[in-house]
Design a protein around this motif. Sequence first.
Motif, PDB file in Angstrom:
ATOM      1  N   ASN A 169       0.857  -1.179   0.000  1.00  0.00           N
ATOM      2  CA  ASN A 169       0.000   0.000   0.000  1.00  0.00           C
ATOM      3  C   ASN A 169       0.897   1.233   0.000  1.00  0.00           C
ATOM      4  N   ILE A 170       1.083   1.839  -1.165  1.00  0.00           N
ATOM      5  CA  ILE A 170       2.066   2.901  -1.331  1.00  0.00           C
ATOM      6  C   ILE A 170       1.429   4.118  -1.994  1.00  0.00           C
ATOM      7  N   LYS A 171       1.783   5.306  -1.477  1.00  0.00           N
ATOM      8  CA  LYS A 171       1.430   6.570  -2.108  1.00  0.00           C
ATOM      9  C   LYS A 171       2.726   7.337  -2.372  1.00  0.00           C
ATOM     10  N   LEU A 172       2.697   8.195  -3.372  1.00  0.00           N
ATOM     11  CA  LEU A 172       3.852   9.023  -3.715  1.00  0.00           C
ATOM     12  C   LEU A 172       3.496  10.484  -3.502  1.00  0.00           C
ATOM     13  N   MET A 173       4.352  11.194  -2.763  1.00  0.00           N
ATOM     14  CA  MET A 173       4.097  12.598  -2.417  1.00  0.00           C
ATOM     15  C   MET A 173       5.265  13.457  -2.888  1.00  0.00           C
ATOM     16  N   CYS A 174       4.977  14.445  -3.736  1.00  0.00           N
ATOM     17  CA  CYS A 174       6.006  15.322  -4.294  1.00  0.00           C
ATOM     18  C   CYS A 174       5.509  16.765  -4.277  1.00  0.00           C
ATOM     19  N   LEU A 175       6.444  17.705  -4.267  1.00  0.00           N
ATOM     20  CA  LEU A 175       6.051  19.111  -4.392  1.00  0.00           C
ATOM     21  C   LEU A 175       5.645  19.416  -5.830  1.00  0.00           C
ATOM     22  N   ILE A 176       6.549  19.122  -6.757  1.00  0.00           N
ATOM     23  CA  ILE A 176       6.346  19.480  -8.151  1.00  0.00           C
ATOM     24  C   ILE A 176       6.615  18.270  -9.030  1.00  0.00           C
ATOM     25  N   ALA A 177       5.773  18.095 -10.047  1.00  0.00           N
ATOM     26  CA  ALA A 177       5.944  16.992 -10.984  1.00  0.00           C
ATOM     27  C   ALA A 177       6.006  17.516 -12.409  1.00  0.00           C
ATOM     28  N   ALA A 178       6.730  16.792 -13.239  1.00  0.00           N
ATOM     29  CA  ALA A 178       6.667  16.985 -14.681  1.00  0.00           C
ATOM     30  C   ALA A 178       5.719  15.939 -15.256  1.00  0.00           C
ATOM     31  N   PRO A 179       5.034  16.256 -16.345  1.00  0.00           N
ATOM     32  CA  PRO A 179       4.132  15.267 -16.948  1.00  0.00           C
ATOM     33  C   PRO A 179       4.828  13.944 -17.259  1.00  0.00           C
ATOM     34  N   GLU A 180       6.114  14.022 -17.667  1.00  0.00           N
ATOM     35  CA  GLU A 180       6.865  12.809 -17.988  1.00  0.00           C
ATOM     36  C   GLU A 180       7.025  11.905 -16.764  1.00  0.00           C
ATOM     37  N   GLY A 181       7.252  12.519 -15.586  1.00  0.00           N
ATOM     38  CA  GLY A 181       7.420  11.742 -14.370  1.00  0.00           C
ATOM     39  C   GLY A 181       6.134  11.089 -13.927  1.00  0.00           C
ATOM     40  N   VAL A 182       5.034  11.833 -14.033  1.00  0.00           N
ATOM     41  CA  VAL A 182       3.726  11.282 -13.685  1.00  0.00           C
ATOM     42  C   VAL A 182       3.420  10.078 -14.571  1.00  0.00           C
ATOM     43  N   GLN A 183       3.656  10.230 -15.864  1.00  0.00           N
ATOM     44  CA  GLN A 183       3.372   9.156 -16.808  1.00  0.00           C
ATOM     45  C   GLN A 183       4.230   7.929 -16.511  1.00  0.00           C
ATOM     46  N   ARG A 184       5.501   8.142 -16.177  1.00  0.00           N
ATOM     47  CA  ARG A 184       6.405   7.018 -15.895  1.00  0.00           C
ATOM     48  C   ARG A 184       5.931   6.230 -14.673  1.00  0.00           C
ATOM     49  N   VAL A 185       5.616   6.920 -13.599  1.00  0.00           N
ATOM     50  CA  VAL A 185       5.192   6.229 -12.382  1.00  0.00           C
ATOM     51  C   VAL A 185       3.856   5.516 -12.604  1.00  0.00           C
ATOM     52  N   GLN A 186       2.928   6.184 -13.271  1.00  0.00           N
ATOM     53  CA  GLN A 186       1.625   5.558 -13.507  1.00  0.00           C
ATOM     54  C   GLN A 186       1.748   4.352 -14.427  1.00  0.00           C
ATOM     55  N   SER A 187       2.688   4.407 -15.356  1.00  0.00           N
ATOM     56  CA  SER A 187       2.902   3.281 -16.257  1.00  0.00           C
ATOM     57  C   SER A 187       3.525   2.102 -15.533  1.00  0.00           C
ATOM     58  N   ASP A 188       4.508   2.399 -14.665  1.00  0.00           N
ATOM     59  CA  ASP A 188       5.218   1.334 -13.944  1.00  0.00           C
ATOM     60  C   ASP A 188       4.430   0.803 -12.748  1.00  0.00           C
ATOM     61  N   HIS A 189       3.624   1.673 -12.139  1.00  0.00           N
ATOM     62  CA  HIS A 189       2.944   1.307 -10.884  1.00  0.00           C
ATOM     63  C   HIS A 189       1.513   1.849 -10.910  1.00  0.00           C
ATOM     64  N   ASP A 190       0.616   1.133 -11.549  1.00  0.00           N
ATOM     65  CA  ASP A 190      -0.749   1.645 -11.691  1.00  0.00           C
ATOM     66  C   ASP A 190      -1.568   1.530 -10.410  1.00  0.00           C
ATOM     67  N   ASP A 191      -0.946   1.019  -9.338  1.00  0.00           N
ATOM     68  CA  ASP A 191      -1.626   0.918  -8.050  1.00  0.00           C
ATOM     69  C   ASP A 191      -1.170   1.991  -7.071  1.00  0.00           C
ATOM     70  N   VAL A 192      -0.315   2.915  -7.516  1.00  0.00           N
ATOM     71  CA  VAL A 192       0.247   3.940  -6.634  1.00  0.00           C
ATOM     72  C   VAL A 192      -0.313   5.309  -7.008  1.00  0.00           C
ATOM     73  N   ASP A 193      -1.066   5.919  -6.103  1.00  0.00           N
ATOM     74  CA  ASP A 193      -1.588   7.261  -6.340  1.00  0.00           C
ATOM     75  C   ASP A 193      -0.489   8.304  -6.091  1.00  0.00           C
ATOM     76  N   ILE A 194      -0.563   9.400  -6.825  1.00  0.00           N
ATOM     77  CA  ILE A 194       0.455  10.445  -6.779  1.00  0.00           C
ATOM     78  C   ILE A 194      -0.175  11.729  -6.260  1.00  0.00           C
ATOM     79  N   PHE A 195       0.483  12.351  -5.273  1.00  0.00           N
ATOM     80  CA  PHE A 195      -0.015  13.570  -4.648  1.00  0.00           C
ATOM     81  C   PHE A 195       1.035  14.669  -4.824  1.00  0.00           C
ATOM     82  N   VAL A 196       0.643  15.770  -5.478  1.00  0.00           N
ATOM     83  CA  VAL A 196       1.589  16.843  -5.776  1.00  0.00           C
ATOM     84  C   VAL A 196       0.947  18.202  -5.508  1.00  0.00           C
TER      85      VAL A 196
END
Length: 209
Positions: A154-181
């Motif tokens: 059960n993992i979440k990712l928390m970042c201040l700032i994201a680039a679209p490329e980074g969001v796409q990479r994480v979502q592609s590799d880990h479709d079970d991990v929500d991203i909070f920015v």
Amino acid sequence: MSKLYVFDHPLIQHKLTYIRDKNTGTKEFRELVDEVATLMAYEITRDLPLEEVTIETPVRTATTKVVSGKKIGLVPILRAGLGMVDGILKIIPAAKVGHVGLYRDPESLEPVEYYLKLPTDIAERDLIVIDPMLATGGSASAAITLLKKKGANNIKLMCLIAAPEGVQRVQSDHDDVDIFVAAVDEKLNDHGYIVPGLGDAGDRLFGTK
């Protein structure tokens, strides 16, 4: 499917402006990152489960609610992720903290692991992986992969700032991990930095070059 949450709270956006400003010094930068981390932690824990308990107020007995024993783990990606840990611990003081050490190879821009230390009960915890910048997404994805190999589920990712490329990479590799920015910026430049971004978060947090 992984979801992306962008926190548009006025206080977060206000403080993020001064975090971005190149004229903000190390001390103020560090304090602002700490404050934004606290505000983001308030938002990211919105769905924690509650249970009812009975207490005695000075007036009468009352049935009210507490967090239902959910265990939280914080996993900053070294070194910049350290700048956000204390801000989160202010409102989740019982959280255990693990560390993942990754550096980005300057040629390939791919992450290389050099340190890993985690709580022994990682499989029982809701983990928040912390890194101020989600640029290529390579480091975040690698850190999440390491945690999953160690039993995290059960993992979440928390970042201040994201680039679209980074969001796409994480979502592609880990479709079970929500991203909070706090913000999704325009793009990456040729050196893998987020544009407009805030520069190198680690250098600005620790006063290095």
